[in-house]
Design a protein around this motif. Structure first.
Motif, mmCIF file in Angstrom:
data_model
loop_
_atom_site.group_PDB
_atom_site.id
_atom_site.type_symbol
_atom_site.label_atom_id
_atom_site.label_comp_id
_atom_site.label_asym_id
_atom_site.label_seq_id
_atom_site.Cartn_x
_atom_site.Cartn_y
_atom_site.Cartn_z
ATOM 1 N N GLY A 1 0.662 -1.152 -0.173
ATOM 2 C CA GLY A 1 -0.103 -0.038 -0.003
ATOM 3 C C GLY A 1 0.939 1.356 0.231
ATOM 4 O O GLY A 1 0.578 2.176 -0.703
ATOM 5 N N PHE A 2 1.718 1.220 0.741
ATOM 6 C CA PHE A 2 2.698 2.355 0.723
ATOM 7 C C PHE A 2 3.551 2.432 -0.426
ATOM 8 O O PHE A 2 3.583 3.537 -1.043
ATOM 9 C CB PHE A 2 3.944 2.234 2.159
ATOM 10 N N ALA A 3 3.993 1.461 -1.191
ATOM 11 C CA ALA A 3 4.530 1.541 -2.438
ATOM 12 C C ALA A 3 3.650 2.352 -3.405
ATOM 13 O O ALA A 3 4.237 2.970 -4.328
ATOM 14 C CB ALA A 3 4.971 0.189 -2.871
ATOM 15 N N VAL A 4 2.349 1.858 -3.399
ATOM 16 C CA VAL A 4 1.527 2.543 -4.466
ATOM 17 C C VAL A 4 1.649 4.046 -4.398
ATOM 18 O O VAL A 4 1.527 4.728 -5.187
ATOM 19 C CB VAL A 4 0.310 2.015 -4.399
ATOM 20 N N GLN A 5 1.339 4.430 -2.961
ATOM 21 C CA GLN A 5 1.552 6.043 -2.856
ATOM 22 C C GLN A 5 2.841 6.519 -2.921
ATOM 23 O O GLN A 5 2.483 7.571 -3.934
ATOM 24 C CB GLN A 5 1.220 6.123 -1.186
ATOM 25 N N TRP A 6 3.826 6.171 -2.864
ATOM 26 C CA TRP A 6 5.059 6.548 -3.380
ATOM 27 C C TRP A 6 5.514 6.633 -4.766
ATOM 28 O O TRP A 6 5.968 7.505 -5.459
ATOM 29 C CB TRP A 6 6.275 5.650 -2.374
ATOM 30 N N LEU A 7 4.809 5.764 -5.563
ATOM 31 C CA LEU A 7 5.081 5.467 -6.993
ATOM 32 C C LEU A 7 4.267 6.706 -7.445
ATOM 33 O O LEU A 7 4.618 7.327 -8.525
ATOM 34 C CB LEU A 7 4.632 4.093 -7.595
ATOM 35 N N VAL A 8 3.028 6.999 -7.045
ATOM 36 C CA VAL A 8 2.221 7.912 -7.605
ATOM 37 C C VAL A 8 2.633 9.262 -7.188
ATOM 38 O O VAL A 8 2.582 10.382 -7.751
ATOM 39 C CB VAL A 8 0.751 7.659 -7.393
ATOM 40 N N PHE A 9 3.251 9.247 -6.009
ATOM 41 C CA PHE A 9 3.890 10.809 -5.259
ATOM 42 C C PHE A 9 4.924 11.271 -6.383
ATOM 43 O O PHE A 9 4.868 12.633 -6.716
ATOM 44 C CB PHE A 9 4.498 10.553 -4.235
ATOM 45 N N VAL A 10 5.870 10.324 -6.924
ATOM 46 C CA VAL A 10 6.965 10.772 -7.899
ATOM 47 C C VAL A 10 6.438 11.839 -9.133
ATOM 48 O O VAL A 10 6.888 12.752 -8.974
ATOM 49 C CB VAL A 10 7.874 9.822 -8.346
ATOM 50 N N PRO A 11 5.255 11.322 -9.849
ATOM 51 C CA PRO A 11 4.955 12.289 -10.957
ATOM 52 C C PRO A 11 4.145 13.158 -10.537
ATOM 53 O O PRO A 11 4.151 14.396 -11.047
ATOM 54 C CB PRO A 11 4.303 11.148 -12.090
ATOM 55 N N PHE B 1 -3.547 21.245 -0.255
ATOM 56 C CA PHE B 1 -2.059 20.809 -0.670
ATOM 57 C C PHE B 1 -1.210 22.233 -0.996
ATOM 58 O O PHE B 1 -0.121 22.177 -1.460
ATOM 59 C CB PHE B 1 -2.095 19.912 -1.811
ATOM 60 N N ASP B 2 -1.848 23.329 -0.709
ATOM 61 C CA ASP B 2 -1.102 24.474 -1.366
ATOM 62 C C ASP B 2 0.321 24.719 -0.729
ATOM 63 O O ASP B 2 1.042 25.181 -1.487
ATOM 64 C CB ASP B 2 -1.886 25.819 -1.116
ATOM 65 N N ASP B 3 0.193 24.259 0.608
ATOM 66 C CA ASP B 3 1.501 24.616 1.403
ATOM 67 C C ASP B 3 2.376 23.331 1.433
ATOM 68 O O ASP B 3 3.444 23.267 2.133
ATOM 69 C CB ASP B 3 1.116 25.193 2.797
ATOM 70 N N LEU B 4 1.813 22.340 0.595
ATOM 71 C CA LEU B 4 2.398 21.034 0.678
ATOM 72 C C LEU B 4 3.207 20.564 -0.504
ATOM 73 O O LEU B 4 4.528 20.089 -0.633
ATOM 74 C CB LEU B 4 1.628 19.761 1.118
ATOM 75 N N LYS B 5 2.660 20.852 -1.705
ATOM 76 C CA LYS B 5 3.362 20.762 -2.784
ATOM 77 C C LYS B 5 4.622 21.020 -3.226
ATOM 78 O O LYS B 5 5.305 20.424 -3.837
ATOM 79 C CB LYS B 5 2.345 21.082 -4.131
ATOM 80 N N PRO B 6 5.116 22.464 -2.832
ATOM 81 C CA PRO B 6 6.356 22.640 -3.380
ATOM 82 C C PRO B 6 7.516 22.045 -2.637
ATOM 83 O O PRO B 6 8.640 22.249 -3.039
ATOM 84 C CB PRO B 6 6.191 24.370 -3.085
ATOM 85 N N TYR B 7 7.220 21.397 -1.564
ATOM 86 C CA TYR B 7 8.334 20.986 -0.725
ATOM 87 C C TYR B 7 8.235 19.326 -0.775
ATOM 88 O O TYR B 7 7.211 18.519 -0.284
ATOM 89 C CB TYR B 7 8.130 21.458 0.636
ATOM 90 N N TRP B 8 9.317 18.573 -1.222
ATOM 91 C CA TRP B 8 9.174 17.169 -1.264
ATOM 92 C C TRP B 8 8.849 16.447 -0.013
ATOM 93 O O TRP B 8 8.057 15.383 -0.185
ATOM 94 C CB TRP B 8 10.533 16.842 -2.044
ATOM 95 N N GLY B 9 9.389 16.939 0.696
ATOM 96 C CA GLY B 9 9.228 16.129 2.323
ATOM 97 C C GLY B 9 7.874 16.295 2.793
ATOM 98 O O GLY B 9 7.191 15.393 3.060
ATOM 99 N N ARG B 10 7.252 17.395 2.624
ATOM 100 C CA ARG B 10 5.901 17.747 3.110
ATOM 101 C C ARG B 10 4.992 17.193 2.174
ATOM 102 O O ARG B 10 4.002 16.255 2.791
ATOM 103 C CB ARG B 10 5.396 19.313 3.130
ATOM 104 N N PHE B 11 5.018 16.939 0.955
ATOM 105 C CA PHE B 11 4.174 16.371 -0.127
ATOM 106 C C PHE B 11 4.236 14.791 0.099
ATOM 107 O O PHE B 11 3.257 13.894 0.073
ATOM 108 C CB PHE B 11 4.533 16.677 -1.405
ATOM 109 N N LEU B 12 5.487 14.355 0.314
ATOM 110 C CA LEU B 12 5.664 12.865 0.664
ATOM 111 C C LEU B 12 4.987 12.338 1.833
ATOM 112 O O LEU B 12 4.391 11.378 1.811
ATOM 113 C CB LEU B 12 7.216 12.466 0.595
ATOM 114 N N MET B 13 4.970 13.483 2.825
ATOM 115 C CA MET B 13 4.303 13.126 4.047
ATOM 116 C C MET B 13 2.742 12.814 3.829
ATOM 117 O O MET B 13 2.189 11.986 4.450
ATOM 118 C CB MET B 13 4.726 14.092 5.110
ATOM 119 N N ALA B 14 2.476 13.875 3.083
ATOM 120 C CA ALA B 14 1.000 13.621 2.807
ATOM 121 C C ALA B 14 0.396 12.199 2.027
ATOM 122 O O ALA B 14 -0.509 11.624 2.523
ATOM 123 C CB ALA B 14 0.576 14.594 1.719
ATOM 124 N N TRP B 15 1.451 11.725 1.187
ATOM 125 C CA TRP B 15 1.115 10.431 0.606
ATOM 126 C C TRP B 15 1.166 9.326 1.392
ATOM 127 O O TRP B 15 0.600 8.332 1.411
ATOM 128 C CB TRP B 15 1.927 10.181 -0.872
#
Length: 291
Positions: free
Chosen positions: A44-54, A120-134
């Motif tokens: 389940g986590f792997a699916v999230q991380w794969l979609v997070f990248v693009p 997601f306005d304050d999350l998308k620009p930062y990889w760590g924050r956005f990864l945390m959401a996923w």
């Protein structure tokens, strides 16, 4: 929150899910050398991380909710294919697929129609924050599915009983409430005359968040259905509806929406009257206006 702190949250969330999975796994089935439930959690986590990248590269949250729904579907289907569940397990699998198919498509079409999700306005620009959401969505998927996964992967075959029937009825009621509430709100917002107004008709006259009540109710139904399959540490499967309730009532559901509503309509007489007379969550027939 800095990227490093957000990344640490992602690590802790992943380890928590894996620890919970190990605690409730019965050890009957292994996948690639791993116990089944931890393997499902990692998938389940792997699916999230794969979609997070693009999604990060394109700076879009459009596929966040859809990825969550697809993760629910893929995890429960993988569990069923590996464990050969009994009738109860197959019915639970079907119920999860029905729910995630309806809600996932509803949320995806909504964000495509609106254009963006302000969360997601304050999350998308930062990889760590956005990864945390996923990553937190991966945790949400696994914990919410926990009771269902235990029932689906349980080696003990049980005949259909009163728990299964009661749970199915509770699930059906919750699913109907959630679907009807979402439809009523969609119809309301599609009417140009309602632009900038808040909904207070249909189920929304009974509760300020009837869709969330339905969500909590349907996952409670799943846990009720799973109850005969729970033994020992597997009774932690009941954390599923409790987690959904906590998330919606205390964290990312009602508090955020109530704050936004107060910012938009706070002080307006009709809105204040609606808040005063309508329950936050548990539906109640609307009170008649005093003559």
């Amino acid at each position: 929150m800095r990227n490093s702190s957000a990344f640490l949250v992602s690590v802790v969330a992943t380890l928590f899910a894996l620890g919970l999975a190990l605690l409730v796994d019965d050890g009957a089935t292994r996948v690639a050398g791993l116990p089944l439930l931890p393997a499902l959690a990692l998938f389940g986590f792997a699916v999230q991380w794969l979609v997070f990248v693009p999604s990060f590269l394109r700076q879009t949250e459009h596929y966040y909710d859809l990825a969550g729904a697809l993760t629910y579907a893929s995890v429960i289907l993988l569990a069923a294919s590996l464990a050969s569940p009994d009738v109860r397990g197959w019915v639970i699998t079907a119920l999860v697929l029905i729910w995630c198919g309806r809600l996932g498509s509803f949320l995806f079409l909504r964000v495509k129609r609106i254009g963006k999700d302000g969360r997601f306005d304050d999350l998308k620009p930062y990889w760590g924050r956005f990864l945390m959401a996923w990553t937190l969505q991966g945790l949400w998927v696994f914990v919410t599915l926990l009771a269902a996964l235990i029932a689906v992967t349980s080696p003990a075959s049980a005949s259909w009983d009163v728990w299964a029937t009661l749970g199915l009825l509770i699930w059906a009621g919750g699913f109907a409430i959630e679907a009807i509430a979402d439809h009523q709100k969609n119809v309301f917002k599609a009417e140009p005359a309602n632009h900038g107004r808040f909904i207070r008709q249909g189920l929304w006259a009974w509760s300020r968040h009837p869709n969330y009540f339905g969500e909590i109710m349907l996952w409670t139904g799943i846990a009720v259905m799973a109850t005969p399959a729970l033994t020992g540490w597997q009774w932690l499967g009941w954390v599923s509806p409790l987690f959904v309730c906590w998330l919606l009532v205390k964290v990312s559901g009602i508090p955020m929406l109530e704050q936004r509503a107060d910012e938009k309509w706070g002080g307006q007489a009709d809105y204040e009257a609606y808040k005063a007379s309508t329950p936050v969550l548990v539906p109640r027939p609307p009170r008649r206006a005093a003559r």
